[in-house]
Structures are given as structure tokens and as C-alpha cells.
Motif scaffolding. Structure first.
Motif, PDB file in Angstrom:
ATOM      1  N   SER A 110      41.035  44.234  18.441  1.00  0.00           N
ATOM      2  CA  SER A 110      41.289  44.500  19.611  1.00  0.00           C
ATOM      3  C   SER A 110      40.112  43.860  20.955  1.00  0.00           C
ATOM      4  O   SER A 110      40.036  44.193  22.436  1.00  0.00           O
ATOM      5  CB  SER A 110      41.165  46.065  19.935  1.00  0.00           C
ATOM      6  N   PHE A 111      38.676  44.456  20.647  1.00  0.00           N
ATOM      7  CA  PHE A 111      38.218  44.477  21.588  1.00  0.00           C
ATOM      8  C   PHE A 111      37.566  42.728  21.205  1.00  0.00           C
ATOM      9  O   PHE A 111      37.277  42.057  22.646  1.00  0.00           O
ATOM     10  CB  PHE A 111      36.146  44.562  20.369  1.00  0.00           C
ATOM     11  N   GLY A 112      37.792  42.318  20.658  1.00  0.00           N
ATOM     12  CA  GLY A 112      37.832  40.313  21.035  1.00  0.00           C
ATOM     13  C   GLY A 112      38.855  39.926  21.715  1.00  0.00           C
ATOM     14  O   GLY A 112      38.641  38.793  21.945  1.00  0.00           O
ATOM     15  N   VAL A 124      37.495  46.355  26.654  1.00  0.00           N
ATOM     16  CA  VAL A 124      36.037  45.577  27.466  1.00  0.00           C
ATOM     17  C   VAL A 124      36.966  44.011  27.620  1.00  0.00           C
ATOM     18  O   VAL A 124      37.059  43.149  27.186  1.00  0.00           O
ATOM     19  CB  VAL A 124      34.654  45.045  27.281  1.00  0.00           C
ATOM     20  N   PRO A 125      36.691  43.751  29.879  1.00  0.00           N
ATOM     21  CA  PRO A 125      36.999  42.763  29.741  1.00  0.00           C
ATOM     22  C   PRO A 125      37.161  41.198  29.272  1.00  0.00           C
ATOM     23  O   PRO A 125      35.704  41.566  28.910  1.00  0.00           O
ATOM     24  CB  PRO A 125      37.568  42.631  31.366  1.00  0.00           C
ATOM     25  N   GLN A 171      33.873  35.396  23.602  1.00  0.00           N
ATOM     26  CA  GLN A 171      35.095  34.737  24.993  1.00  0.00           C
ATOM     27  C   GLN A 171      35.810  33.795  24.129  1.00  0.00           C
ATOM     28  O   GLN A 171      37.208  32.979  24.870  1.00  0.00           O
ATOM     29  CB  GLN A 171      34.785  34.244  25.473  1.00  0.00           C
ATOM     30  N   SER A 172      34.789  32.618  22.992  1.00  0.00           N
ATOM     31  CA  SER A 172      35.099  31.543  22.551  1.00  0.00           C
ATOM     32  C   SER A 172      36.908  31.706  21.528  1.00  0.00           C
ATOM     33  O   SER A 172      37.410  31.061  21.213  1.00  0.00           O
ATOM     34  CB  SER A 172      34.659  30.534  22.533  1.00  0.00           C
ATOM     35  N   LEU A 173      36.345  33.401  21.209  1.00  0.00           N
ATOM     36  CA  LEU A 173      37.353  33.355  19.778  1.00  0.00           C
ATOM     37  C   LEU A 173      38.701  33.883  19.780  1.00  0.00           C
ATOM     38  O   LEU A 173      39.686  33.780  19.243  1.00  0.00           O
ATOM     39  CB  LEU A 173      36.148  34.149  18.783  1.00  0.00           C
TER      40      LEU A 173
END
Length: 266
Positions: free
Chosen positions: A193-195, A200-201, A210-212
Motif C-alpha cells: 500500500s505504501f509502495g 502517501v502520494p 517510485q521506481s518500484l
């Protein structure tokens, strides 16, 4: 001497599939709703998170002019579906597998596909209930709303896109023990969920996350909802393709793990 032989009618008698499927779905829904911790986690937490993080921002707008509250509503709706998939299939299937319930079902005439279909339908119905409650809370507590057609479009996309999450939950359920399945489901749902930018945006997350994100199924599921909020459905094909790929891979792994358990007699 009188010999008793089975009649042709008795040997070929089968229960009608639709009533049987209906009873299985009702039994699964009863199991889900009578577990207060599961209901609180999947229905209550998304509403609580929206109250904490969404309500203060319901009047904000993005640079593109989209209401931030609507974005956050889709984010926690996606989180709700992820939680249902992880706990109703991951932890619950692991418990049913090691507790002997699946072994009992294999010894019965009930097809395994019907058992899985009933669990899937029940999870989708339960998820639809969760989305409805979240929408209602956002509407009455924060004035966040959608036109009826857009609300149905978002809900339809999210529920259909939930299928790969269910397949992923089945992988956990057939590969992990009951104790570890609950831990894995918990850790996985929070981290993913975080990833995926649900809490969080993505723009505020570290670069490596962001790349993952584009490799995570919940990211693509949320993108379908976010695109519907922004009225931009042109990029949906790529997200549907990713979700279809996850369904195939996770479904194949779950089927292999199911046959492995069957061979072991579990």
C-alpha cells in the motif's frame, strides 16, 4: 438371496450447481461477517484512514484541478480491496488447508473450482459492501461525491481489477502456514500500500520506491481508479495488461501449490 444394486438415477444424481454455489457464497459471507477482527480491518480501517488523512483535504485540488478528496477516496478503496484479498484468501485458505477442511472437500463430490468460485464471489460482494460504506462516509462526512455513472465505473474497475490480488492471496494461502500467512498478509498489504502510493502520494516517496511502484499490482489497480477520477482512461490498457499478467502468474503458482497439497494429502 436378494442383491441390492444402485440404480442409475442414484449413481448419477448431482446437486444443482446454482443453488449449491449460492449456499457456498452465503456460508462464506457468514464466515467473513462473523469474524469481527476481519470486518473491522477491511471495513473499518479504510474509513478510519479516510477520516484521518482524507477529510482535512477534501476541499483541496491538484494542479490538474481534480478534487484531492476523490483521489484519497480511491486510494483507500483500493487498500480495502487489497486487505480483503490478503486476509480472506491468504490467511483463511492457509487455515482451511492445514485444518483439514480442504481435505474434506476433496473427499466430497464438490468440485474445487466451485469452492474457489464461491470464495471469489463472496469476496467481491464483501468488497462492494466495503466500497459502498466508504463512499457513504466520504459523502456524508466530507461532501466527497461522484456522479452515479462515475461512481459505478470506478467501483467496477476496482472490483474487476481485484482478481489478481485474489490470485496473489491464494498463493500465500497455499504456500504459507496459518501463523505465517497472517503475518505475510499483514506485512505485504501495508508495504505494498505504501509502495503503491495509497497512503502517501508517490511524488513524496523516495526515488527507489517510485521506481518500484510500477511493478506492484495495487499500483496498477489504483491507477485505474485515479484515471477514472481524472477522466483519463486512455492509459488503462497498460494497467489492465499488468493486472492480467499478475493473474496468470499468481494463478499458475496457486494451482501448482494446490496440486502439491493434494499430492501430500493435506
Amino acid at each position: 438371496m436378494t442383491l441390492l444394486t444402485p440404480t442409475a438415477a442414484a449413481s448419477t444424481r448431482r446437486a444443482p450447481l446454482l443453488p449449491l454455489l449460492t449456499q457456498l457464497v452465503l456460508a462464506e459471507l457468514h464466515r467473513l461477517t462473523r469474524n469481527p477482527m476481519f470486518a473491522i480491518g477491511t471495513l473499518g480501517f479504510p474509513i478510519m484512514f479516510f477520516a484521518l488523512f482524507g477529510l482535512p483535504l477534501v476541499h483541496e485540488k491538484t494542479d490538474a484541478g481534480v478534487n484531492v478528496g476523490q483521489y484519497i477516496l480511491v486510494s483507500f478503496g483500493t487498500y480495502s480491496l487489497l486487505s480483503v484479498a490478503m486476509f480472506s484468501f491468504g490467511a483463511a485458505v492457509a487455515t482451511e488447508r492445514t485444518g483439514g477442511w480442504l481435505r474434506l472437500l476433496r473427499a466430497s463430490p464438490l468440485p474445487a473450482a466451485l469452492y474457489l468460485a464461491a470464495k471469489t464471489i463472496a469476496a467481491l460482494l464483501f468488497s462492494a459492501l466495503g466500497l459502498t460504506l466508504l463512499y457513504l462516509f466520504a459523502h456524508f462526512a466530507g461532501g466527497v461525491t461522484f456522479p452515479a455513472g462515475q461512481a459505478l465505473l470506478i467501483a467496477g474497475k476496482l472490483l474487476l481489477g481485484m482478481i489478481p490480488l485474489i490470485a496473489l492471496g491464494l498463493c500465500i494461502g497455499f504456500l504459507a502456514s496459518p501463523a505465517s500467512a497472517s503475518i505475510v498478509a499483514n506485512i505485504f498489504s501495508v508495504l505494498v500500500s505504501f509502495g503503491s502510493g495509497l497512503f502517501v502520494p508517490l511524488e513524496q516517496l523516495p526515488k527507489f520506491m517510485q521506481s518500484l511502484a510500477p511493478y506492484l499490482p495495487s499500483y496498477h489497480l489504483a491507477q485505474l481508479g485515479w484515471n477514472a477520477v481524472a477522466g483519463q482512461g486512455s492509459g488503462d490498457i497498460r494497467h489492465w495488461a499488468w493486472l492480467a499478467g499478475y493473474t496468470l502468474v499468481c494463478g499458475a503458482v496457486a494451482a501448482w501449490a494446490y496440486r502439491r497439497d493434494e499430492a501430500r494429502g493435506q
